[in-house]
Design a protein around this motif. Structure first.
Motif, PDB file in Angstrom:
ATOM      1  N   LYS A  96       0.847  -1.190   0.000  1.00 59.19           N
ATOM      2  CA  LYS A  96       0.000   0.000   0.000  1.00 59.19           C
ATOM      3  C   LYS A  96       0.885   1.243   0.000  1.00 59.19           C
ATOM      4  O   LYS A  96       1.873   1.303   0.749  1.00 59.19           O
ATOM      5  CB  LYS A  96      -0.915  -0.005   1.232  1.00 59.19           C
ATOM      6  CG  LYS A  96      -1.940   1.107   1.240  1.00 59.19           C
ATOM      7  CD  LYS A  96      -3.016   0.891   0.191  1.00 59.19           C
ATOM      8  CE  LYS A  96      -4.105   1.970   0.291  1.00 59.19           C
ATOM      9  NZ  LYS A  96      -5.145   1.785  -0.746  1.00 59.19           N
ATOM     10  N   TYR A  97       0.525   2.202  -0.840  1.00 60.03           N
ATOM     11  CA  TYR A  97       1.314   3.422  -0.981  1.00 60.03           C
ATOM     12  C   TYR A  97       0.472   4.659  -0.676  1.00 60.03           C
ATOM     13  O   TYR A  97      -0.760   4.645  -0.824  1.00 60.03           O
ATOM     14  CB  TYR A  97       1.829   3.556  -2.418  1.00 60.03           C
ATOM     15  CG  TYR A  97       3.061   2.760  -2.733  1.00 60.03           C
ATOM     16  CD1 TYR A  97       4.321   3.351  -2.715  1.00 60.03           C
ATOM     17  CD2 TYR A  97       2.969   1.411  -3.051  1.00 60.03           C
ATOM     18  CE1 TYR A  97       5.454   2.621  -3.032  1.00 60.03           C
ATOM     19  CE2 TYR A  97       4.101   0.668  -3.350  1.00 60.03           C
ATOM     20  CZ  TYR A  97       5.344   1.283  -3.332  1.00 60.03           C
ATOM     21  OH  TYR A  97       6.465   0.569  -3.627  1.00 60.03           O
ATOM     22  N   GLN A  98       1.175   5.671  -0.262  1.00 65.87           N
ATOM     23  CA  GLN A  98       0.609   7.016  -0.365  1.00 65.87           C
ATOM     24  C   GLN A  98       0.902   7.443  -1.795  1.00 65.87           C
ATOM     25  O   GLN A  98       2.066   7.567  -2.181  1.00 65.87           O
ATOM     26  CB  GLN A  98       1.275   7.962   0.642  1.00 65.87           C
ATOM     27  CG  GLN A  98       0.778   9.398   0.555  1.00 65.87           C
ATOM     28  CD  GLN A  98       1.516  10.303   1.531  1.00 65.87           C
ATOM     29  OE1 GLN A  98       2.002   9.853   2.555  1.00 65.87           O
ATOM     30  NE2 GLN A  98       1.610  11.571   1.197  1.00 65.87           N
ATOM     31  N   PRO A  99      -0.112   7.628  -2.631  1.00 68.13           N
ATOM     32  CA  PRO A  99       0.139   7.800  -4.065  1.00 68.13           C
ATOM     33  C   PRO A  99       0.910   9.084  -4.367  1.00 68.13           C
ATOM     34  O   PRO A  99       0.920  10.036  -3.581  1.00 68.13           O
ATOM     35  CB  PRO A  99      -1.267   7.840  -4.660  1.00 68.13           C
ATOM     36  CG  PRO A  99      -2.135   8.325  -3.551  1.00 68.13           C
ATOM     37  CD  PRO A  99      -1.546   7.752  -2.304  1.00 68.13           C
ATOM     38  N   ALA A 100       1.520   9.069  -5.533  1.00 64.08           N
ATOM     39  CA  ALA A 100       2.169  10.291  -6.009  1.00 64.08           C
ATOM     40  C   ALA A 100       1.093  11.345  -6.316  1.00 64.08           C
ATOM     41  O   ALA A 100      -0.042  11.006  -6.671  1.00 64.08           O
ATOM     42  CB  ALA A 100       2.989   9.989  -7.250  1.00 64.08           C
ATOM     43  N   THR A 101       1.449  12.602  -6.149  1.00 62.94           N
ATOM     44  CA  THR A 101       0.504  13.678  -6.452  1.00 62.94           C
ATOM     45  C   THR A 101       1.151  14.692  -7.380  1.00 62.94           C
ATOM     46  O   THR A 101       2.387  14.858  -7.391  1.00 62.94           O
ATOM     47  CB  THR A 101       0.041  14.381  -5.167  1.00 62.94           C
ATOM     48  OG1 THR A 101       1.186  14.962  -4.509  1.00 62.94           O
ATOM     49  CG2 THR A 101      -0.649  13.408  -4.221  1.00 62.94           C
ATOM     50  N   GLN A 102       0.327  15.334  -8.109  1.00 60.93           N
ATOM     51  CA  GLN A 102       0.771  16.427  -8.979  1.00 60.93           C
ATOM     52  C   GLN A 102      -0.254  17.558  -8.859  1.00 60.93           C
ATOM     53  O   GLN A 102      -1.449  17.350  -9.143  1.00 60.93           O
ATOM     54  CB  GLN A 102       0.888  15.954 -10.433  1.00 60.93           C
ATOM     55  CG  GLN A 102       1.465  17.020 -11.359  1.00 60.93           C
ATOM     56  CD  GLN A 102       1.737  16.463 -12.745  1.00 60.93           C
ATOM     57  OE1 GLN A 102       1.428  15.322 -13.039  1.00 60.93           O
ATOM     58  NE2 GLN A 102       2.326  17.290 -13.587  1.00 60.93           N
ATOM     59  N   ASP A 103       0.261  18.682  -8.407  1.00 63.57           N
ATOM     60  CA  ASP A 103      -0.618  19.837  -8.170  1.00 63.57           C
ATOM     61  C   ASP A 103      -1.752  19.480  -7.207  1.00 63.57           C
ATOM     62  O   ASP A 103      -2.911  19.881  -7.391  1.00 63.57           O
ATOM     63  CB  ASP A 103      -1.192  20.353  -9.499  1.00 63.57           C
ATOM     64  CG  ASP A 103      -0.093  20.865 -10.426  1.00 63.57           C
ATOM     65  OD1 ASP A 103       0.940  21.345  -9.904  1.00 63.57           O
ATOM     66  OD2 ASP A 103      -0.262  20.764 -11.657  1.00 63.57           O
ATOM     67  N   GLY A 104      -1.412  18.643  -6.239  1.00 66.28           N
ATOM     68  CA  GLY A 104      -2.381  18.302  -5.211  1.00 66.28           C
ATOM     69  C   GLY A 104      -3.311  17.168  -5.537  1.00 66.28           C
ATOM     70  O   GLY A 104      -4.108  16.753  -4.695  1.00 66.28           O
ATOM     71  N   SER A 105      -3.218  16.591  -6.750  1.00 69.66           N
ATOM     72  CA  SER A 105      -4.119  15.519  -7.154  1.00 69.66           C
ATOM     73  C   SER A 105      -3.353  14.197  -7.264  1.00 69.66           C
ATOM     74  O   SER A 105      -2.253  14.170  -7.821  1.00 69.66           O
ATOM     75  CB  SER A 105      -4.771  15.845  -8.503  1.00 69.66           C
ATOM     76  OG  SER A 105      -5.531  17.032  -8.407  1.00 69.66           O
ATOM     77  N   PRO A 106      -3.912  13.097  -6.711  1.00 77.35           N
ATOM     78  CA  PRO A 106      -3.241  11.790  -6.824  1.00 77.35           C
ATOM     79  C   PRO A 106      -3.128  11.368  -8.285  1.00 77.35           C
ATOM     80  O   PRO A 106      -4.069  11.539  -9.073  1.00 77.35           O
ATOM     81  CB  PRO A 106      -4.158  10.848  -6.043  1.00 77.35           C
ATOM     82  CG  PRO A 106      -4.982  11.734  -5.171  1.00 77.35           C
ATOM     83  CD  PRO A 106      -5.158  13.002  -5.915  1.00 77.35           C
TER      84      PRO A 106
END
Length: 272
Positions: A248-258
């Motif tokens: 389980k991951y904390q997903p990557a985000t870009q500009d606040g969005s997963p």
């Protein structure tokens, strides 16, 4: 030898209690040889009749001692002297029973040995499984420590970046910069499931590794796990894929969005 010599040797054998043994040098064979030369010899016939019960006892002792080949020879010798004697039937029955008893005992001993071997194999497998579980627990603990350390480093990095902002910058831009930094980041592993060590590999004392690539979905799950390379091949692949699929991951985000992202890991299988 002449008749007189045979009779003399027979009497000597009787005195020395060599009624049926050793083969070729016993009273019964000497007396039987006398009867072959002189079928009507009364001395030999009487001697064989009188010593038959003692000879039967000697054969019975051989049976009790489980010297079955010697017992068979002695019974055959007694049968030449008196083939119709009922004692022979008893001796043969007892010999057959003792042989069967010995066969059963040998079979029981063989079965017991097999059971002992199976118990030893089970104990070894249980020990290997216990060691595997201990190793899995240790790996899980290490992964949790690494996860906590990574989160601590990330927090420290964010604090350092915030501290380096110019003091003259207004509060609003500073807040925007911090928000932007937090809004874009790579995936962070938050749950590491250790792989199960294959039982066949444990028994074969095999070690190795599997390199996998996979997709981290926007909700933090692992998808599309693929084996890139492995050593040895096809031994640990399934265990590695099953374990990584449960991460389980904390997903990557870009500009606040997963967002979805890719990762690659090498899973090492090592016996303690």
């Amino acid at each position: 030898m002449s008749l007189n010599q045979l009779l003399s040797e027979a009497r000597k054998a009787v005195n020395e209690q060599r009624l049926l043994a050793p083969a070729g040098n016993n009273a019964f064979e000497f007396y039987l040889n006398v009867l072959e030369k002189d079928p009507g010899n009364q001395v030999a016939s009487d001697a064989l009749r009188e010593t038959f019960p003692v000879g039967a006892s000697v054969a019975e002792q051989a049976i009790n001692q489980r010297d079955f080949n010697e017992a068979q020879r002695q019974i055959d010798l007694l049968a030449k002297a008196d083939p119709a004697n009922y004692t022979l039937t008893i001796l043969r029955s007892k010999l057959d029973a003792q042989r069967k008893l010995q066969d059963r005992e040998q079979q029981l001993a063989s079965d017991k040995e097999k059971q002992t071997q199976l118990a030893a194999q089970k104990a070894a497998a249980d020990k290997a499984e216990a060691e595997r579980q201990a190793s899995e627990a240790q790996q899980k603990a290490v992964a949790e420590q690494q996860q906590k350390a990574a989160q601590a480093r990330l927090a420290q990095q964010q604090q350092s970046e915030a501290a380096r902002q110019p003091s003259s910058t207004s509060a609003a831009p500073a807040t925007a910069a911090a928000t932007s930094s937090a809004a874009t980041h790579g995936p962070v592993l938050i749950r590491n499931v250790s792989p199960r060590y294959p039982v066949t590999a444990v028994r074969a004392n095999q070690e190795g590794w599997v390199e996998v690539s996979f997709t981290i979905t926007p909700d933090g799950n692992v998808d599309n796990v693929q084996v890139v390379d492995a050593e040895p091949r096809h031994v640990f692949d399934r265990a590695a894929v099953e374990a990584v699929s449960r991460w389980k991951y904390q997903p990557a985000t870009q500009d606040g969005s997963p967002i979805a992202s890719q990762d690659k890991r090498r899973i090492v299988f090592k016996l303690n």
